[in-house]
Design an enzyme around this catalytic site. Structure first.
Site, mmCIF file in Angstrom:
data_model
loop_
_atom_site.group_PDB
_atom_site.id
_atom_site.type_symbol
_atom_site.label_atom_id
_atom_site.label_comp_id
_atom_site.label_asym_id
_atom_site.label_seq_id
_atom_site.Cartn_x
_atom_site.Cartn_y
_atom_site.Cartn_z
ATOM 1 N N ASN A 164 0.787 -1.243 0.000
ATOM 2 C CA ASN A 164 0.000 0.000 0.000
ATOM 3 C C ASN A 164 0.817 1.289 0.000
ATOM 4 O O ASN A 164 0.335 2.313 -0.459
ATOM 5 C CB ASN A 164 -1.045 -0.009 1.127
ATOM 6 N N GLU A 260 4.926 -4.023 12.080
ATOM 7 C CA GLU A 260 4.025 -2.875 11.864
ATOM 8 C C GLU A 260 2.807 -3.432 11.146
ATOM 9 O O GLU A 260 2.883 -3.768 9.963
ATOM 10 C CB GLU A 260 4.705 -1.822 10.972
ATOM 11 N N CYS A 294 -3.076 1.736 6.580
ATOM 12 C CA CYS A 294 -3.271 1.032 7.858
ATOM 13 C C CYS A 294 -3.959 1.938 8.875
ATOM 14 O O CYS A 294 -4.509 1.448 9.857
ATOM 15 C CB CYS A 294 -1.946 0.528 8.373
HETATM 16 P P1 NAP Z 1 0.452 -8.860 3.557
HETATM 17 O O1 NAP Z 1 -0.399 -9.676 2.667
HETATM 18 O O2 NAP Z 1 0.624 -9.290 4.967
HETATM 19 O O3 NAP Z 1 1.871 -8.785 2.819
HETATM 20 C C1 NAP Z 1 2.921 -8.008 3.348
HETATM 21 C C2 NAP Z 1 4.236 -8.600 2.875
HETATM 22 O O4 NAP Z 1 4.412 -9.882 3.488
HETATM 23 C C3 NAP Z 1 4.312 -8.821 1.361
HETATM 24 O O5 NAP Z 1 5.614 -8.539 0.922
HETATM 25 C C4 NAP Z 1 4.027 -10.310 1.249
HETATM 26 O O6 NAP Z 1 4.563 -10.892 0.082
HETATM 27 C C5 NAP Z 1 4.761 -10.814 2.487
HETATM 28 N N1 NAP Z 1 4.387 -12.162 2.916
HETATM 29 C C6 NAP Z 1 3.231 -12.830 2.699
HETATM 30 N N2 NAP Z 1 3.318 -14.080 3.230
HETATM 31 C C7 NAP Z 1 4.553 -14.183 3.790
HETATM 32 C C8 NAP Z 1 5.245 -15.224 4.468
HETATM 33 N N3 NAP Z 1 4.680 -16.420 4.707
HETATM 34 N N4 NAP Z 1 6.515 -14.998 4.884
HETATM 35 C C9 NAP Z 1 7.097 -13.817 4.659
HETATM 36 N N5 NAP Z 1 6.493 -12.787 4.004
HETATM 37 C C10 NAP Z 1 5.235 -12.966 3.591
HETATM 38 O O7 NAP Z 1 -0.034 -7.348 3.612
HETATM 39 P P2 NAP Z 1 -0.481 -6.396 2.418
HETATM 40 O O8 NAP Z 1 -1.800 -6.851 1.932
HETATM 41 O O9 NAP Z 1 0.634 -6.208 1.446
HETATM 42 O O10 NAP Z 1 -0.624 -5.012 3.203
HETATM 43 C C11 NAP Z 1 -1.768 -4.687 3.901
HETATM 44 C C12 NAP Z 1 -1.600 -4.867 5.393
HETATM 45 O O11 NAP Z 1 -0.459 -4.149 5.835
HETATM 46 C C13 NAP Z 1 -2.764 -4.289 6.164
HETATM 47 O O12 NAP Z 1 -3.102 -5.151 7.222
HETATM 48 C C14 NAP Z 1 -2.208 -2.979 6.684
HETATM 49 O O13 NAP Z 1 -2.847 -2.473 7.820
HETATM 50 C C15 NAP Z 1 -0.802 -3.343 6.964
HETATM 51 N N6 NAP Z 1 0.033 -2.144 7.020
HETATM 52 C C16 NAP Z 1 0.537 -1.731 8.218
HETATM 53 C C17 NAP Z 1 1.304 -0.577 8.287
HETATM 54 C C18 NAP Z 1 1.914 -0.098 9.571
HETATM 55 O O14 NAP Z 1 2.835 0.706 9.506
HETATM 56 N N7 NAP Z 1 1.462 -0.535 10.715
HETATM 57 C C19 NAP Z 1 1.528 0.158 7.127
HETATM 58 C C20 NAP Z 1 0.989 -0.292 5.930
HETATM 59 C C21 NAP Z 1 0.252 -1.450 5.885
HETATM 60 P P3 NAP Z 1 3.632 -11.180 -1.219
HETATM 61 O O15 NAP Z 1 3.158 -9.849 -1.672
HETATM 62 O O16 NAP Z 1 4.587 -11.820 -2.168
HETATM 63 O O17 NAP Z 1 2.526 -12.073 -0.757
#
Ligand code: NAP
Length: 485
Positions: A164, A260, A294
């Site tokens: 995002n 995060e 987020c």
């Molecule tokens: P996500 O699906 O959890 O993916 C995040 C990252 O993790 C991607 O690079 C993904 O790779 C990787 N990943 C997935 N499965 C994994 C595994 N088994 N081992 C290691 N890495 C793995 O999250 P998203 O959909 O990209 O982002 C949305 C989420 O991020 C929301 O929940 C949002 O609230 C949160 N977020 C939090 C913050 C904060 O600062 N607190 C900021 C922004 C977003 P792939 O893409 O290759 O699957």
């Protein structure tokens, strides 16, 4: 045409082709990952697809880089030069973010200027990284001794970033790691790898020697397994969804794993607030980038006597938002990252409706795009009222006392940021004390973030604080030095 990105011209589009960046070289793997526009499915580009083998090569390169430490002044200069390059190429970066993430250009441009600020702040931190003096003669045991701490780099940093904020959240991992003197192996989100590889190109141009930043794209579990299992990776910094983050931490008990994660962002609006101002801020911050931040405003609690007035001011603002093509400079709300995500949000709206929720605005598609949606009377345990929606939806509900509003706001497993609008200082301070979140904004939407702030959550939302001054401390160890006089 730049050295490492190949732009393949077709009639209507320009597709970008990028390789992996390992040990200062651009690596082909013979296999490719396609990057599609979330708006119309067109091909935005393709990147070399790596896996465990490339991830291990990247850790080797990072280890070799750290064998020849860079002094703080050189690290700071590289970070400053990166900030300047981000400024110079801001238009290209914003277009890349917008194309691969479906982020409206308005928001993409803000992300780029924030990333510039992240690098500038990291350069400041690199220049002032220092330990503490320990007051040794404060105890009899310490008499006759002088002691101080050094801040030494923790080791290779494994970074995993979400879709995002594909540029600035990569910046929030790479910039403090380099400031701390740590080399990085980065795995960007598969939906948005182009922005991260563009940043790698800028780092090389800024003079970062080989191996300090390595970018590996490919299957998350294969690359994630290497980061978890390889003992040379001392710290994993992960931004993404809660289940994946917490599972990573469980699997790496001997590493520092900084998380995060998500939120279900609440905001309390007291009757004495400037309701017009609140309506403007909340309409913008609930729906910008289709709610895929987020800390997107998701749950709005309004003091009962102001509830109707607030809705009268708020709903027209929501309806005035421009829904459309993210490449268009006037668009406020674009697509969700995938049709699957859009359909999930539609299901959550239906769940709320089936349980008595009333859709006051939106709740349906405009072409392929989900219109900004406002739901009233959603039960407190319905998904839209306590889980992270991550879509263009917010719920509204009245409250009768500040205690009730705080309880409602706290009624989630998440705790990243929350907000309150009020003119009453006592109410603002009470809310700041009792809202169980990593940050509380007063008279500002809780979506607000400046990149030097300590940013992070409690409860399921995470276990750390980002912002270069805070991340750099996580990425260094204290080494104690004791001198006998
Ligand atoms: P996500 O699906 O959890 O993916 C995040 C990252 O993790 C991607 O690079 C993904 O790779 C990787 N990943 C997935 N499965 C994994 C595994 N088994 N081992 C290691 N890495 C793995 O999250 P998203 O959909 O990209 O982002 C949305 C989420 O991020 C929301 O929940 C949002 O609230 C949160 N977020 C939090 C913050 C904060 O600062 N607190 C900021 C922004 C977003 P792939 O893409 O290759 O699957």
């Amino acid at each position: 045409m730049r050295a490492h990105a190949v732009y393949t011209h077709s009639v209507a589009t320009t597709a970008i082709e990028r390789k992996l960046f390992i040990g200062g070289e651009w690596i082909e793997t013979g296999d490719w990952l396609e990057v599609a526009s979330p708006y119309d499915g067109s091909l935005v580009g393709r990147v070399a697809r790596g896996g465990a083998h490339e991830a291990r090569r990247a850790v080797d390169a990072a280890e070799r880089a750290m064998a020849e430490p860079l002094p703080a002044h050189e690290r700071a200069e590289i970070l400053d030069r990166t900030a300047r390059l981000i400024h110079e190429r801001s238009d290209e970066i914003a277009r890349t973010i917008s194309a691969e993430a479906g982020k409206p250009m308005k928001a993409a441009r803000i992300e780029v200027s924030r990333a510039q600020s992240t690098f500038t702040m990291a350069a400041v931190e690199a220049r002032k990284l220092a330990g503490d003096v320990v007051p040794m003669d404060a105890s009899p045991a310490g008499s006759g001794k002088i002691a101080f701490t050094l801040r030494v780099p923790i080791g290779v940093v494994g970074a995993i970033s979400p879709f995002n904020f594909p540029f600035n959240l990569v910046a929030h991992k790479v910039a403090p790691a380099l400031a701390a003197g740590c080399a990085v192996v980065l795995k960007p989100a598969s939906q948005t790898p182009l922005s991260a590889l563009l940043l790698a190109e800028l780092e090389a141009e800024a003079g970062l020697p080989p191996g300090w930043l390595n970018v590996v794209c490919g299957p998350a579990s294969d690359i994630g397994d290497v980061l978890v299992e390889d003992e040379r990776v001392a710290l994993i910094t992960f931004t993404g969804s809660a289940p994946i983050g917490w599972r990573l931490r469980e699997r790496a008990p001997r590493k520092r794993v900084n998380l995060e994660l998500g939120n279900a962002t609440p905001v309390i609006v007291a009757a004495d607030a400037d309701l017009d101002d609140v309506a403007v801020r909340l309409a913008a911050n609930a729906f910008s980038f289709a709610g895929q931040s987020c800390i997107s405003v998701q749950r709005i609690y309004v003091e009962r006597e102001a509830y109707d007035m607030f809705l009268e001011l708020f709903l027209p603002r929501v309806e005035a938002l421009v829904v459309g093509d993210p490449a268009d400079e006037t668009t406020d709300v674009g697509p969700l990252i995938s049709t699957g995500e859009r359909d999930r949000v539609l299901e959550w709206i239906e769940e709320a409706r089936a349980r008595g929720g009333r859709v006051l605005s939106g709740g349906e598609l405009d072409g392929e795009l989900l219109r900004p949606t406002v739901v009233a009377d959603a039960p407190a345990d319905s998904k839209v009222a306590c889980e992270e929606v991550f879509g263009p939806l917010c719920s509204v509900a009245p409250y009768d006392s500040l205690d009730e509003a705080i309880d409602l706001a706290n009624g989630t497993r998440y705790g990243l940021q929350a907000g309150i609008f009020t003119r009453d200082v006592k109410a603002a301070l009470r809310a700041s004390r009792d809202l169980d979140f990593g940050g509380v904004t007063v008279n500002e939407a809780p979506t607000f973030r400046a990149d030097q702030m300590p940013y992070g959550g409690v409860k399921d939302s995470g276990n750390t604080r980002e912002g270069p001054a805070y991340a750099i401390r996580e990425m260094t160890e204290q080494r104690l030095v004791v001198l006998q006089l």
